[in-house]
Design a protein around this motif. Structure first.
Motif, PDB file in Angstrom:
ATOM      1  N   THR A   1      31.695 -25.729  -2.146  1.00 58.84           N
ATOM      2  CA  THR A   1      31.819 -26.896  -3.019  1.00 58.84           C
ATOM      3  C   THR A   1      33.080 -27.706  -2.743  1.00 58.84           C
ATOM      4  O   THR A   1      33.016 -28.928  -2.542  1.00 58.84           O
TER       5      THR A   1
ATOM      6  N   GLY B   1      25.786 -34.008  -4.934  1.00 56.47           N
ATOM      7  CA  GLY B   1      25.325 -34.390  -3.600  1.00 56.47           C
ATOM      8  C   GLY B   1      25.513 -33.339  -2.530  1.00 56.47           C
ATOM      9  O   GLY B   1      25.184 -33.579  -1.367  1.00 56.47           O
ATOM     10  N   VAL B   2      26.047 -32.176  -2.907  1.00 58.31           N
ATOM     11  CA  VAL B   2      26.242 -31.103  -1.928  1.00 58.31           C
ATOM     12  C   VAL B   2      24.877 -30.504  -1.555  1.00 58.31           C
ATOM     13  O   VAL B   2      24.040 -30.233  -2.423  1.00 58.31           O
ATOM     14  N   ASN B   3      24.681 -30.284  -0.281  1.00 56.00           N
ATOM     15  CA  ASN B   3      23.419 -29.737   0.218  1.00 56.00           C
ATOM     16  C   ASN B   3      23.185 -28.334  -0.341  1.00 56.00           C
ATOM     17  O   ASN B   3      24.016 -27.438  -0.179  1.00 56.00           O
ATOM     18  N   ALA B   4      22.045 -28.136  -1.011  1.00 52.22           N
ATOM     19  CA  ALA B   4      21.724 -26.841  -1.616  1.00 52.22           C
ATOM     20  C   ALA B   4      21.546 -25.744  -0.570  1.00 52.22           C
ATOM     21  O   ALA B   4      21.723 -24.557  -0.881  1.00 52.22           O
ATOM     22  N   ASP B   5      21.206 -26.129   0.663  1.00 54.20           N
ATOM     23  CA  ASP B   5      21.035 -25.128   1.720  1.00 54.20           C
ATOM     24  C   ASP B   5      22.348 -24.407   2.034  1.00 54.20           C
ATOM     25  O   ASP B   5      22.336 -23.242   2.465  1.00 54.20           O
ATOM     26  N   LEU B   6      23.472 -25.096   1.817  1.00 55.76           N
ATOM     27  CA  LEU B   6      24.765 -24.459   2.061  1.00 55.76           C
ATOM     28  C   LEU B   6      25.009 -23.316   1.084  1.00 55.76           C
ATOM     29  O   LEU B   6      25.523 -22.259   1.466  1.00 55.76           O
ATOM     30  N   TYR B   7      24.608 -23.510  -0.170  1.00 56.48           N
ATOM     31  CA  TYR B   7      24.746 -22.439  -1.156  1.00 56.48           C
ATOM     32  C   TYR B   7      23.821 -21.273  -0.829  1.00 56.48           C
ATOM     33  O   TYR B   7      24.177 -20.109  -0.972  1.00 56.48           O
ATOM     34  N   GLU B   8      22.626 -21.610  -0.372  1.00 57.12           N
ATOM     35  CA  GLU B   8      21.664 -20.562  -0.020  1.00 57.12           C
ATOM     36  C   GLU B   8      22.183 -19.735   1.151  1.00 57.12           C
ATOM     37  O   GLU B   8      22.099 -18.491   1.145  1.00 57.12           O
TER      38      GLU B   8
ATOM     39  N   ALA C   1      33.135 -29.628   0.503  1.00 55.30           N
ATOM     40  CA  ALA C   1      32.147 -30.709   0.489  1.00 55.30           C
ATOM     41  C   ALA C   1      32.648 -31.933  -0.276  1.00 55.30           C
ATOM     42  O   ALA C   1      32.317 -33.069   0.081  1.00 55.30           O
TER      43      ALA C   1
END
Length: 320
Positions: free
Chosen positions: A230, A206-213, A233
């Motif tokens: 991660t 459920g972690v927002n993929a935009d944060l990884y980007e 979050a």
């Protein structure tokens, strides 16, 4: 502005009307949902609340022939006996140590394992690995303990066979105070670690993929992404699981210990639950055993309330 004020006024009217609706209308409207609640509520009442009546025997010298009403009342006499017992503090120490060791291992290893599984790109290998580590959870402690005893048998167990092949002397792992606690912790982690990863993997998903980007754009490598994206979050999930785990700090795993221990390792392996079994069931000291169980429940309640309060003071959401 007038439109916004009109909408706000309408919303307030709707809310007021909803709050003023009679209860019976809600019951009629949602009658099937309330019917679905009945089986669960009955189970909770029968198996959680009704047995609480039995707590009263902790303050009696309970006699099964006289019953609760006819047994002699001794007040806190059973607790005085408990805290005055020379065995109690050793058993309490064993219980706390085993529980803390298990908590430390079962808290960190599933998180690390979940982070590593989340980084696997080969879906076939990832699903196979997940299935393999989940499988031991579905094996009962009776079967799992039998397998463990066979492996650790000092005469013909696999581990001791390997040791003797390399010129070593056989070791009675389950009969040695030096190894028993370690075996309890390692076997518990091996059996339950896969189940623990399910919750963490669900939280990570459920972690927002935009944060990884954004982290990749800033030049963060995988390790930094885990640490700075991660873990923060999924922190609420970790804290909730810690609170629930601390509530069971005096459990230590009755089935596992009971199936693996022997009088040879009572000094390091005897816990409150096995003590209650021997005193309460085998020796028929029901009042004394109930006093021990009530003591455990009070400690669990104090721990869960205290830790929940500390978590809320730190700015995180607690259980309530």
């Amino acid at each position: 502005m007038e439109t916004i004020q009109a909408e706000a006024s309408t919303n307030k009217s709707v809310t007021a009307a909803a709050s003023g609706r009679p209860l019976w209308k809600d019951l009629v409207r949602d009658k099937y949902l309330y019917l679905l609640l009945i089986p669960g509520m009955l189970l909770i009442l029968l198996f959680r609340y009704a047995p609480m009546y039995g707590i009263v025997i902790a303050f009696q010298d309970y006699n099964i022939f006289k019953g609760v009403g006819g047994s002699e009342w001794v007040g806190v006499g059973q607790f005085t006996r408990l805290f005055g017992s020379p065995d109690f503090y050793e058993i309490l120490r064993n219980t706390v140590l085993i529980s803390v060791y298990k908590l430390a291992a079962s808290f960190t290893i599933p998180i690390v394992l979940s982070l590593l599984l989340n980084e696997l790109k080969n879906l076939v290998f990832k699903r196979f690995t997940q299935s393999v580590i989940y499988l031991p959870h579905f094996i009962s402690w009776v079967i799992f303990s039998g397998i463990l005893i066979s492996f650790l048998n000092p005469v013909d167990g696999l581990i001791n066979t390997i040791i003797t092949r390399f010129g070593g002397a056989p070791i009675d792992f389950l009969g040695s105070s030096d190894y028993f606690r370690s075996i309890l912790v390692v076997s518990d982690v091996y059996k339950e670690v896969g189940w623990g990863t399910i919750i963490y993997l669900a939280a990570i998903a459920g972690v927002n993929a935009d944060l990884y980007e954004a982290a990749r754009i800033d030049g963060a490598h995988k390790g930094q992404q885990m640490w700075h994206v991660t873990l923060p979050a999924i922190r609420p999930v970790i804290l909730i699981l810690v609170i629930l785990s601390l509530a069971n700090i005096l459990e230590a795993g009755f089935q596992q210990v009971f199936l693996l221990y022997s009088p040879l390792v009572y000094d390091v392996g005897d816990i409150l639950d096995t003590y209650v079994y021997r005193v309460g069931i085998q020796e028929a000291n029901y009042s004394y055993a109930t006093a021990v169980g009530l003591f455990k429940s009070l400690v669990a309640m104090v721990l869960i309330v205290t830790v929940n309060k500390l978590v809320k003071l730190s700015g995180q959401d607690g259980l309530w």
